[in-house]
Design an enzyme around this catalytic site. Structure first.
Site, PDB file in Angstrom:
ATOM      1  N   SER A 122       0.858  -1.227   0.231  1.00 19.24           N
ATOM      2  CA  SER A 122       0.010  -0.069   0.041  1.00 19.24           C
ATOM      3  C   SER A 122       0.843   1.258  -0.060  1.00 19.24           C
ATOM      4  CB  SER A 122      -0.897  -0.076   1.178  1.00 19.24           C
ATOM      5  OG  SER A 122      -0.084   0.475   2.461  1.00 19.24           O
ATOM      6  N   LYS A 123       0.235   2.448  -0.193  1.00 12.34           N
ATOM      7  CA  LYS A 123       1.092   3.565  -0.273  1.00 12.34           C
ATOM      8  C   LYS A 123       1.646   3.833   0.919  1.00 12.34           C
ATOM      9  CE  LYS A 123      -2.831   6.727   0.306  1.00 12.34           C
ATOM     10  NZ  LYS A 123      -3.556   7.981  -0.055  1.00 12.34           N
ATOM     11  N   ARG A 124       1.130   3.383   2.214  1.00 15.83           N
ATOM     12  CA  ARG A 124       1.765   3.614   3.478  1.00 15.83           C
ATOM     13  C   ARG A 124       3.075   3.084   3.649  1.00 15.83           C
ATOM     14  NH1 ARG A 124      -0.220   8.134   3.999  1.00 15.83           N
ATOM     15  NH2 ARG A 124      -2.247   8.260   4.084  1.00 15.83           N
TER      16      ARG A 124
END
Ligand code: GLU
Length: 507
Positions: free
Chosen positions: A262-264
């Site tokens: 994920s982008k995190r």
């Protein structure tokens, strides 16, 4: 065979995640291999999620990655416009057609009413209730209401949506290029909204109308769209259009192999997950890009190509041209592909080593300026050549090779204590003289001096290196001296000899 036309259809809801680059790349590779066209289409019908700057980011990211589109926003083409919000009339037309053919119906339920329906259904044991054959008769729509009531709602114009009428009890077969035959039963599908109350279509309708009108022959997209494909195929059938060939890509997994990247995860694992940096509204929403982190687009593309596809042998380093000729949908893997950052660094190193020194120098130059240093192009190019085997990223050159531009401001004191002996100063003085005389073969002269005078290399060479570079790291010492300059290096050794007594007593 019909023309091969593939498209990449991102929604401009923020910066393009690295997974988007892989999707774009696979579509591009296939289109180019078949002598077809690669199209960029912006799917911006969800206006609430639209993010300013995202369309430009998408274009810049593709450009940097070397994934060039033949038709799309800004450059046009025969099937434009390529931005969905500019194609509203077309979606209205086909919504009406689906209504007229009895494959769609009006629904007037508010958000609160939909929530209530789910609660009521749950209470009677229908968990995760959908708007479908079980519930639609209990809702406010043109199937459950009389013609007059329906007209009254249409006249009022509030919460008017159009839903797809899913037929009962049918198997819907998807021939997927990656997964083979995948079947969905129509009773599992919901009557998806195809036209929203704001007069804009949902992704589902806009996507198939555009794929049809843009004559898309193959759709390669993320696995998360597989279940929507059943709805899409139904719409193709209802409109009597031929559907494109589909291939759904496996997920990109976290480096741990557990769960979707994920982008995190960038912040969490300490690597970028976006091609270019993105400045968002907050620090949390701002991300560093692979470009800014010192990765070469060729390396990223090579790495991404192999994240979910394999040519079937052990070869790994492929140019874009090689990928174009080797790529095949059949060799896309079904299982998730683990994002291995170390592997990407390895690819980056390979491409840095392969890159021409002048080109590399151009890439390094900005980071030199950032730390207030300068050098002429020839010097920078020679520096790039000497250092390139020793770095993983473009951004490593200057921190790792700072001593080429400026004198060391400290010395590896542990090593100095271990190797430096004051009684060897005479030898160092002689070597300073040799260096100042700029002999044709400095290495041979220095080494002969050491052996002729019965010193050991280990007593002299490490200290020579430390006095010039500050540490034991760096490229070949004599090549380093040649580039930095003989007089400058001689001076650095002198400065070191002055500083050495103090280093010895440091703790
Ligand atoms: N707009 C969709 C997305 O953001 C496109 C999916 C598709 O390729 O059909 O991924």
């Amino acid at each position: 065979m019909a023309d091969v036309r593939l498209r990449f259809a991102p929604s401009p809801t923020g910066p393009l995640h690295i997974g988007g680059i892989r999707t774009a790349l696979y579509n591009y590779l296939y289109a180019k291999q078949k002598g077809g066209k690669f199209i960029l289409r912006l799917e911006d019908t969800d206006q609430k999620r639209y993010v300013e700057g995202a369309p430009q980011y998408i274009k810049d990211a593709l450009e940097w990655s070397g994934i060039h589109f033949d038709e799309g926003p800004g450059i046009g083409g025969d099937y434009g416009p390529y931005i969905q919000s500019e194609r509203s009339d077309l979606y209205k037309k086909y919504t009406q057609e689906l209504l007229d053919r009895g494959h769609a119906y009006y629904a007037f339920d508010t958000g609160a009413e939909l929530d209530q329906m789910r609660k009521n259904e749950e209470a009677t044991g229908n968990q995760g209730a959908k708007y479908n054959y079980l519930t639609r008769s209990k809702m406010k729509n043109s199937l459950s209401l009389s013609t007059e009531e329906t007209q009254a709602y249409l006249d009022k114009g509030e919460s008017v949506t159009v839903r797809l009428l899913i037929p009962r009890d049918e198997n819907i077969l998807i021939e997927d290029g990656v997964r083979g035959q995948v079947t969905f039963h129509s009773d599992q599908l919901d009557d998806k909204v195809i036209m929203k109350a704001d007069g804009l279509p949902t992704y589902h309708l806009a996507n198939i109308v555009d794929d049809h009108h843009m004559k898309i022959s193959h759709v390669i997209r993320g696995e998360e769209w597989l279940s929507s494909t059943a709805h899409h195929l139904l719409m193709y059938r209802f409109l009597e259009w031929e559907a494109p060939n589909y291939a759904h890509l496996p997920l990109i997994l976290k480096p741990t192999g557990k769960g979707k990247l994920s982008k995190r995860d960038g912040a969490k694992f300490g690597f970028p997950v976006f091609p270019l940096s993105w400045i968002g509204d907050s620090e949390e929403e701002s991300f560093i890009g692979f470009k800014e982190a010192g990765f070469l687009p060729e390396a990223l593309v090579n790495f991404m190509a192999l994240l979910g596809w394999s040519p079937g042998n052990d070869e790994e380093v492929f140019s874009m041209e090689a990928l174009q000729s080797l790529f095949s949908i059949k060799k896309i893997v079904k299982s998730g592909a683990r994002f291995d950052f170390d592997k990407l660094k390895w690819f980056n190193q390979q491409y840095i080593i392969k890159m021409n020194n002048d080109k590399l120098a151009d890439l390094i130059k900005p980071s030199l300026g950032e730390v207030g240093l300068t050098a002429d192009d020839g010097f920078l190019s020679a520096f790039a050549g000497l250092m390139k085997e020793r770095v993983e990223k473009v951004g490593d050159f200057i921190p790792e090779g700072r001593f080429f531009f400026t004198r060391p401001d400290s010395y590896d004191s542990k090593m100095v204590k271990k190797k430096y002996r004051e009684e060897n100063n005479l030898a160092f003085q002689s070597i300073i003289s040799i260096i100042r005389s700029k002999p044709a073969d400095l290495q041979t002269d220095v080494k002969s001096f050491i052996t002729d005078n019965e010193y050991k290399f280990g007593q002299i060479l490490p200290i020579l290196r430390i006095s010039i570079t500050g540490s034991m790291k760096g490229p070949d010492l004599f090549e380093t001296i040649a580039l930095i300059g003989h007089d400058e290096c001689a001076e650095r050794i002198e400065l070191f000899l002055e500083a050495a007594p103090e280093i010895l007593v440091e703790n």
